[in-house]
Design an enzyme around this catalytic site. Structure first.
Site, PDB file in Angstrom:
ATOM      1  N   LYS A  78       0.846  -1.198   0.000  1.00 24.12           N
ATOM      2  CA  LYS A  78       0.000   0.000   0.000  1.00 24.12           C
ATOM      3  C   LYS A  78       0.881   1.247   0.000  1.00 24.12           C
ATOM      4  CE  LYS A  78      -3.877   2.033   2.637  1.00 24.12           C
ATOM      5  NZ  LYS A  78      -4.687   1.909   3.870  1.00 24.12           N
ATOM      6  N   SER A 153      -9.694   1.890   3.094  1.00 26.65           N
ATOM      7  CA  SER A 153      -8.854   2.665   2.203  1.00 26.65           C
ATOM      8  C   SER A 153      -7.851   1.818   1.418  1.00 26.65           C
ATOM      9  CB  SER A 153      -8.090   3.729   2.986  1.00 26.65           C
ATOM     10  OG  SER A 153      -7.223   3.112   3.927  1.00 26.65           O
ATOM     11  N   SER A 177      -9.658  -0.527   7.293  1.00 24.29           N
ATOM     12  CA  SER A 177      -9.149  -0.431   5.924  1.00 24.29           C
ATOM     13  C   SER A 177      -8.452  -1.664   5.361  1.00 24.29           C
ATOM     14  CB  SER A 177      -8.208   0.758   5.803  1.00 24.29           C
ATOM     15  OG  SER A 177      -8.967   1.922   5.728  1.00 24.29           O
TER      16      SER A 177
HETATM   17  N1  GLN Z   1     -12.941   4.321   6.643  1.00 20.58           N
HETATM   18  C1  GLN Z   1     -12.221   4.701   7.805  1.00 20.58           C
HETATM   19  C2  GLN Z   1     -11.726   6.130   7.659  1.00 20.58           C
HETATM   20  O1  GLN Z   1     -12.073   6.690   6.698  1.00 20.58           O
HETATM   21  C3  GLN Z   1     -11.111   3.759   8.065  1.00 20.58           C
HETATM   22  C4  GLN Z   1      -9.912   4.038   7.276  1.00 20.58           C
HETATM   23  C5  GLN Z   1      -8.731   3.204   7.657  1.00 20.58           C
HETATM   24  O2  GLN Z   1      -8.847   2.166   8.321  1.00 20.58           O
HETATM   25  N2  GLN Z   1      -7.583   3.672   7.260  1.00 20.58           N
HETATM   26  O3  GLN Z   1     -11.047   6.671   8.443  1.00 20.58           O
END
Ligand code: GLN
Length: 491
Positions: A78, A153, A177
């Site tokens: 990532k 994400s 995410s």
């Molecule tokens: N969807 C969550 C956020 O927008 C989680 C994102 C994540 O785990 N990086 O913060």
């Protein structure tokens, strides 16, 4: 079976047994990526040296030298993780030209075990999002149906693995995410206990929640990667001393003696029929494998999203203060129009460099931390966070693991929720509490919706009890036998 259809364990075995060369493996995944990336946009950057590095591994093996357990197998990383010499953007324009001087601990460990970084995957900007629609580098698409989001994400990591553009990927999970995109793309995703994996060299979003984890085709593959990337690192003071077990060797689908709790708040209104059916089936499988099923309650679940979006934005507002365009990253064109003063310099760099979701969160976090509001928002959120954690600890007195949906619905359509931040945030209801409590969690494929979109099942365990959670995932995986399912775009 073609190379790209093999999972990580099979590829590692083939290299060790000299049945396949790393060059052939790496080339196969690179070719698939070249073919599918224009359609899916799973990668932001490819590692141009991947093939050369593969050949080096082959030479080493041919010379009889000892090689690591991941020797010659490509892994996608990532774009939140620093990779020495390879552009690392965190999905943001503000880091469009950032080439790290060092690699994240996770990348060091993977490469130390012989893995080859194949490329850097697309993601929501600074990992803020649940759909990979906030990336500065364009949206990523779900391989199972390209009108749908891959989740986020770590959407690029999930899409890359699902579409066989890499046999394995690393994601980061601050509020779901790793688990949510794994769920949406039909793969396994594991978030280890907070502290298991060093955060050194990972672009910080919300430091008390961030944790990197594997995303792959099988529980075994993910367990193997966890063994490689876990462990104490003095460069991350929150990394845990805890010994790293051999999860991959201790996997069993015999769940006798294991108590699985079903948190009633995770089966509330809003969970779609498709998801209910898949989770119910997983519960039946676990029962058949010998587990005892008990009802439990996590009464503060409804506060999870609100607490998460305060804690995460407060930490983000502080962590993202470093992007000012002075030492690295995006800088506005001051030759064309010079800065009036230092404030103007910062605000132009940041105003042009950050996307709107990131700005929204910086403002929210800054507001909640400001004097006069701190006690009402940040402090209160920290207090409720502790109570949420206590909810879990109480539940784990009655059971060993928790099983639930990972999201209320399968993947949603591109564009469907991006205009409504609240709706997008609510999507995280079943994943964020795990991070707030520091617990391990995973998503394992459980089936498909009517429209043939993958649906995962979430399993959570007490701190450092990953083995129990992995075993439940393993039992579900063995019974369902879905690991060879491929989306149509692959063929
Ligand atoms: N969807 C969550 C956020 O927008 C989680 C994102 C994540 O785990 N990086 O913060």
């Amino acid at each position: 079976m073609s190379i790209i259809e093999k999972n990580l364990t099979e590829l590692c075995d083939a290299v060790q047994k000299r049945e396949l060369k790393s060059e052939a493996i790496t080339k196969a995944f690179l070719d698939q990526s070249t073919r599918l990336n224009p359609k899916l946009n799973a990668y932001i950057t490819m590692n141009e040296k991947a093939l050369e590095q593969a050949r080096d591994v082959d030479k080493k093996i041919a010379s009889g030298a000892k090689v690591g357990r991941l020797a010659g197998v490509p892994i996608a990383i990532k774009d939140m993780l620093c990779t020495k010499g390879i552009k690392t953007t965190a999905g943001s324009k503000i880091l469009h030209n950032f080439i790290p001087q060092y690699s994240a601990a996770v990348v060091e460990k993977l490469e130390g075990a012989g893995a080859i970084t194949i490329g850097k995957t697309n993601q929501d900007e600074f990992a803020m999002g649940s759909s990979t629609e906030t990336s500065h580098y364009g949206i990523c698409r779900n391989p199972w149906s390209t009108d749908y989001v891959p989740g986020g994400s770590s959407g690029g990591s999930a899409a890359a693995v699902s579409a066989r553009m890499a046999p394995m990927a690393i994601g980061t999970d601050t509020g779901g995410s790793v688990r949510q995109p794994a769920n949406f793309c039909g793969i396994v995703g594991v978030k280890p206990t907070y502290g298991r994996v060093s955060r050194y060299g990972i672009v910080a979003y919300a430091s008390s929640l961030d944790q990197a984890g594997p995303m792959g085709h099988t529980v075994q593959d993910c367990a193997t990667i966890m063994e490689v990337i876990s462990g104490k690192d003095v460069r991350d003071t929150t990394s845990a001393q805890e010994a790293v077990p051999e999860w991959s060797k201790n996997l069993t689908d015999n769940l006798k003696g294991l108590k699985i709790g079903l948190p009633k708040e995770y089966f509330a209104e809003g969970v779609s029929d498709d998801v209910r059916k898949v989770v119910k089936n997983a519960i039946d499988i676990a029962k058949a494998a010998g587990a005892e099923i008990v009802d439990v309650s996590l009464p503060l679940t409804h506060l999870g999203v609100a607490v998460y979006y305060l804690v995460a934005t407060c930490e983000a507002s502080s962590n993202l203060a470093r992007y000012d365009g002075v030492r690295f990253g995006y800088r506005s064109d001051f030759e064309k129009s010079p800065a009036v003063d230092v404030d103007d310099f910062y605000s132009r760099n940041r105003g042009e460099g950050f996307g709107s979701e990131v700005k929204r969160r910086i403002m929210l976090g800054t507001y909640a931390l400001s004097s006069g509001y701190y006690d009402a928002y940040y402090k209160k959120a920290c207090q409720v966070r502790r109570l949420l954690r206590q909810n879990f600890l109480d539940a784990f007195k009655k059971c060993d693991v928790l099983l639930s949906p990972a999201s209320t619905t399968p993947a949603f359509k591109i564009g469907e929720r991006i205009e409504s931040p609240i709706e997008m945030y609510l999507n995280d209801i079943y994943t964020t509490s795990t991070n707030l409590a520091g617990l391990p969690g995973m998503s394992v494929p459980g089936g498909f919706s009517k429209d043939k979109l993958p649906i995962g099942v979430q399993i959570m365990a007490a701190h450092f009890q990953e083995q129990k959670m992995l075993n439940v995932g393993y039992a579900i995986e063995k019974s369902l036998n879905l690991t060879r399912e491929v989306p149509n775009v692959v063929r």
